[in-house]
Write an enzyme that holds these catalytic residues in place. Structure first.
Site, short mmCIF file in Angstrom:
data_model
loop_
_atom_site.label_atom_id
_atom_site.label_comp_id
_atom_site.label_asym_id
_atom_site.label_seq_id
_atom_site.Cartn_x
_atom_site.Cartn_y
_atom_site.Cartn_z
N ARG A 75 0.86 -1.20 0.00
CA ARG A 75 0.00 0.00 0.00
C ARG A 75 0.89 1.23 0.00
O ARG A 75 1.39 1.68 1.06
CB ARG A 75 -0.93 0.00 1.20
CG ARG A 75 -1.80 1.25 1.33
CD ARG A 75 -2.85 1.39 0.27
NE ARG A 75 -3.76 0.25 0.27
CZ ARG A 75 -4.61 0.00 -0.72
NH1 ARG A 75 -4.65 0.80 -1.77
NH2 ARG A 75 -5.40 -1.04 -0.67
N ARG A 99 1.24 -6.27 -10.74
CA ARG A 99 1.71 -5.63 -9.50
C ARG A 99 1.88 -6.63 -8.34
O ARG A 99 2.48 -6.30 -7.32
CB ARG A 99 0.79 -4.49 -9.09
CG ARG A 99 -0.64 -4.89 -8.76
CD ARG A 99 -1.41 -3.70 -8.23
NE ARG A 99 -2.82 -4.00 -8.02
CZ ARG A 99 -3.61 -3.27 -7.25
NH1 ARG A 99 -3.16 -2.20 -6.62
NH2 ARG A 99 -4.89 -3.60 -7.09
N HIS A 168 0.81 4.26 -10.55
CA HIS A 168 -0.19 4.68 -9.56
C HIS A 168 0.49 5.30 -8.34
O HIS A 168 0.49 4.73 -7.25
CB HIS A 168 -0.98 3.42 -9.18
CG HIS A 168 -2.21 3.61 -8.35
ND1 HIS A 168 -2.19 4.15 -7.09
CD2 HIS A 168 -3.50 3.28 -8.59
CE1 HIS A 168 -3.41 4.15 -6.60
NE2 HIS A 168 -4.22 3.64 -7.48
N ASP A 212 -11.82 10.89 -6.12
CA ASP A 212 -11.36 9.79 -6.99
C ASP A 212 -11.77 10.14 -8.41
O ASP A 212 -12.86 9.86 -8.85
CB ASP A 212 -12.02 8.48 -6.54
CG ASP A 212 -11.32 7.26 -7.11
OD1 ASP A 212 -11.56 6.15 -6.61
OD2 ASP A 212 -10.52 7.44 -8.06
N GLU A 271 -1.75 10.06 -10.41
CA GLU A 271 -1.36 8.86 -11.15
C GLU A 271 -1.19 9.16 -12.64
O GLU A 271 -2.06 9.80 -13.26
CB GLU A 271 -2.41 7.77 -10.95
CG GLU A 271 -2.64 7.45 -9.48
CD GLU A 271 -3.94 6.73 -9.20
OE1 GLU A 271 -4.37 5.93 -10.07
OE2 GLU A 271 -4.55 6.98 -8.14
#
Ligand code: TA6
Length: 298
Positions: A75, A99, A168, A212, A271
């Site tokens: 994270r 990832r 990201h 977002d 991002e």
């Protein structure tokens, strides 16, 4: 197949500059201590975790509750989202499948811009079961006064394929309520918080709740203006038509086992990507380069 830290050090270590350590069982991490910056990169997921230019505070954010284990992304830092950004088809992992997989270390060295690392991953039976294409994917990271990350998609099969992708990047900020993102004025975006409704950005992006947003058709450099730490982080890019700005705020933060309470106040994502309708089609034998260039100033 994972390679041992000892074998990686044998082949790729640079004395006093670059070494491999075990951040968790089966999670080798590259530790860089260059003349101009320090950095850490997880080999799993080719995930840049930290970058700190000499004389600056850390620039990237990693949760203090981050979990370092095989098959799970950390994270924070810079997860590589590929070959799709966002929710996949039913039963497929969000943000693609690279990832959480072990990449190969292909090259390490130093150049005029700093210490560089090249990591790569190709297709196998498991990836083809998720996405039926042959590919080779590379991430080239240069850690110096500036952090450069270049994600190179090679189409090694006989038919074209279409992707969305992202670097990201999680950034550290002194206080999200005193932080703004410049560079997206008058840019159209999809607001995930409002069921992906379309809107237009007016002025700076500021934060007072879950944010977002997928900004579309933008090649602009973004600037994170951190009033608390009195610094600006510049996020320039190429090969990218979208920019995502994200902060989970309090409710979404609670849903992440690998994020501690209140950490939302010290982070944001800007991002560098190709997302939503900004897709990229790569012809057979051709490549696509997604590049993020991060620097810090007043
Ligand atoms: O880039 C923003 C976003 O798509 C958010 O919607 C949130 O899902 C975030 O990525 C983190 O996703 P992850 O799968 O890493 O928990």
């Amino acid at each position: 197949m994972s390679v041992s830290v000892a074998a990686l050090n044998q082949q790729f270590a640079i004395p006093n500059v670059l070494k491999f350590v075990e951040a968790g069982a089966g999670v080798p991490v590259i530790e860089i201590t260059g003349a101009d910056a320090s950095a850490r990169i997880a080999v799993q997921g080719a995930q840049v975790l930290e970058w700190q230019p000499v004389g600056q505070q850390p620039v990237l954010w990693v949760s203090r509750a981050a979990i370092y284990q095989a098959g799970k992304g950390v994270r924070g830092g810079v997860p590589v989202c590929w070959p799709w950004f966002g929710a996949g088809e039913a039963g497929k992992p969000a943000h693609g499948f690279v990832r959480t997989r072990m990449w190969q270390v292909r090259e390490t060295g130093q150049n005029a811009q700093g210490v560089f690392v090249k990591l790569g991953i190709g297709d196998d039976a498991e990836t083809r079961s998720l996405w039926d294409h042959a590919f080779d994917l590379e991430l080239i990271v240069v850690a110096g006064k500036i952090l450069t990350m270049e994600l190179v998609t090679h189409n090694t099969c006989v038919e074209p394929f279409t992707i969305t992708d992202a670097l990201h990047t999680y950034f550290r900020t002194g206080d999200i309520t005193k932080t703004e993102v410049l560079g997206l004025d008058n840019t159209s975006y999809l607001d995930k918080v409002l069921d992906f409704g379309q809107a237009t950005q007016h002025g700076a992006v500021t934060f007072s709740g879950e944010t977002d947003r997928v900004y579309l058709d933008t090649q602009a450099e973004c600037v994170i203006n951190d009033a608390e730490l009195k610094r600006r982080i510049y996020v320039a890019k190429s090969g990218s038509d979208s920019t995502v700005v994200w902060n989970p705020w309090t409710e979404k933060e609670k849903g992440f086992a690998d994020m501690a309470a209140g950490e939302y106040r010290g982070m944001l994502c800007v991002e560098t990507c190709n997302a939503a309708t900004d897709t990229v089609t790569v012809a057979p034998g051709q490549s696509h380069h997604l590049v993020a260039t991060v620097s810090v100033g007043e």
